[in-house]
Design an enzyme around this catalytic site. Structure first.
Site, PDB file in Angstrom:
ATOM      1  N   ASP A 133      14.696   4.122  65.578  1.00  0.00           N
ATOM      2  CA  ASP A 133      15.550   5.059  66.325  1.00  0.00           C
ATOM      3  C   ASP A 133      14.698   6.257  66.745  1.00  0.00           C
ATOM      4  O   ASP A 133      14.017   6.876  65.923  1.00  0.00           O
ATOM      5  CB  ASP A 133      16.715   5.500  65.420  1.00  0.00           C
ATOM      6  N   ASN A 176      16.806  14.317  76.119  1.00  0.00           N
ATOM      7  CA  ASN A 176      17.619  14.214  77.335  1.00  0.00           C
ATOM      8  C   ASN A 176      18.034  15.600  77.840  1.00  0.00           C
ATOM      9  O   ASN A 176      18.000  15.859  79.038  1.00  0.00           O
ATOM     10  CB  ASN A 176      18.895  13.420  77.048  1.00  0.00           C
ATOM     11  N   HIS A 195      18.254  12.979  82.035  1.00  0.00           N
ATOM     12  CA  HIS A 195      18.577  11.600  81.675  1.00  0.00           C
ATOM     13  C   HIS A 195      17.591  10.586  82.255  1.00  0.00           C
ATOM     14  O   HIS A 195      17.247   9.593  81.618  1.00  0.00           O
ATOM     15  CB  HIS A 195      19.997  11.289  82.150  1.00  0.00           C
ATOM     16  N   GLU A 210      19.220   4.502  72.034  1.00  0.00           N
ATOM     17  CA  GLU A 210      17.798   4.738  71.748  1.00  0.00           C
ATOM     18  C   GLU A 210      17.414   4.094  70.431  1.00  0.00           C
ATOM     19  O   GLU A 210      16.520   4.547  69.740  1.00  0.00           O
ATOM     20  CB  GLU A 210      17.489   6.245  71.745  1.00  0.00           C
TER      21      GLU A 210
END
Ligand code: GH3
Ligand code: MG
Ligand code: MG
Length: 311
Positions: A184, A192, A197, A228
């Protein structure tokens, strides 16, 4: 220009037919026996065959049979030209692979019309073959898309769910270790927020490529688990081996050096990983490898991120 293969043992008939065919703006290829016809059929790939029945050597029926056997998937129209008006001969000609049967002498008008009709059928058949090939290609593309992640190009969640089940059962059957790694990206929300984005998407693409590269064995699989989060499936690999793969991935991703100014834990993009392994000597058949890997990942996050925990 289309080639017409004319097969007749009579010199006169051959040249009359050749003349007629050329007048229709086709190229004429001539054979005086069945054996020669087969040879030319293969070498010249004509688009239509005019075939005499009675010839020395193999007759027209046998020639037609052999032509059909040469390319069973293909269809080249064959028109029989025979001296016999007997229905049985016509029946036999069609059974041998002929498409039409004309009685000699044949008027050039009839011959022309018959040839056009068969060519029209041939064109329709070719179009159908084309459409069917296009459909096959489209189906293959769809099949690929159905297990590929659209953003990163690696395996998607659907593929992961299918493969983990299969690989796990295989590991149990072969009594081999098997590891699942969940990865992760650290503080990706902040990434972001800071870079937007689109930059986030690009980061995930690079991340996925680097992760996939750290899978060295052909049976290893990198998949996008969601958002993610990514997963690695590592057959024949105990925790120590999985840790090694994660280290390779970590150095691959730190080599990308993707700036992450707003991360509280690092100046570049990093990730945390959790490893869960199936060991045949220890586990009966624990199916919750993903849940265990997720727990390990949670612990890696708790411990400060940019690290790997194995359970
Ligand atoms: P942590 O270190 O605890 O993992 O923190 P985090 O910010 O990475 O975790 P969190 O789960 O809070 O946020 C995940 C973020 O990932 C939020 C979401 O907007 C982003 N994200 C998920 N999928 C995509 C994607 O496809 N593209 C982009 N650009 N962002 C995505
Ligand atoms: Mg997450
Ligand atoms: Mg995250």
């Amino acid at each position: 220009m289309s080639k017409i293969l004319i097969v007749d043992d009579s010199d006169t008939i051959r040249s009359v037919l050749a003349h007629a065919v050329r007048a229709m703006k086709f190229e004429a290829v001539l054979a005086d026996c069945g054996e020669k016809a087969l040879e030319l059929f293969i070498a010249e790939q004509p688009s239509l065959v005019l075939l005499d029945v009675n010839m020395p050597g193999i007759d027209g029926y046998e020639t037609a049979r052999r032509i059909r056997a040469v390319a069973p998937e293909e269809w080249v129209p064959i028109i029989f030209l025979s001296a016999s008006e007997d229905d049985q001969d016509l029946k036999r000609a069609i059974e041998c692979g002929g498409d039409d049967y004309l009685v000699k002498p044949v008027s050039t008008v009839v011959l022309n019309a018959k040839m056009r009709a068969l060519q029209r059928l041939d064109q329709m058949r070719r179009k159908l073959v084309e459409v069917s090939n296009d459909l096959t290609a489209a189906n293959q593309r769809l099949e690929t898309l159905s297990h590929q992640d659209g953003l990163t190009g690696i395996a998607n969640r659907r593929a992961f769910d299918f493969l983990i089940e299969r690989q796990f059962l295989e590991a149990v059957r072969r009594r081999e270790p098997f590891s699942v790694v969940l990865c992760d990206v650290d503080h990706f929300k902040a990434y972001n927020d800071r870079y937007g984005h689109l930059a986030g998407d690009e980061c995930l693409r690079q991340f996925a490529t680097a992760l996939a590269r750290s899978c060295r064995r052909p049976t290893d699989i990198a998949a996008r688990y969601g958002g993610e989060e990514f997963a690695l499936l590592l057959p024949e690999t105990p925790a120590a081996g999985a840790l090694h793969v994660v280290e390779i991935a970590q150095s691959g991703i730190s080599a990308l050096a993707i700036a992450h100014e707003d991360s509280p834990t690092s100046k570049i993009v990093t990730f945390s990983a959790g490893i869960a392994s199936y060991l045949p000597e220890r586990d009966k058949a624990s199916r919750d490898l993903t849940a265990r890997a997720d727990e390990a990942l949670y612990r890696a996050k708790q411990m400060g991120r940019n690290r790997c925990v194995a359970v």
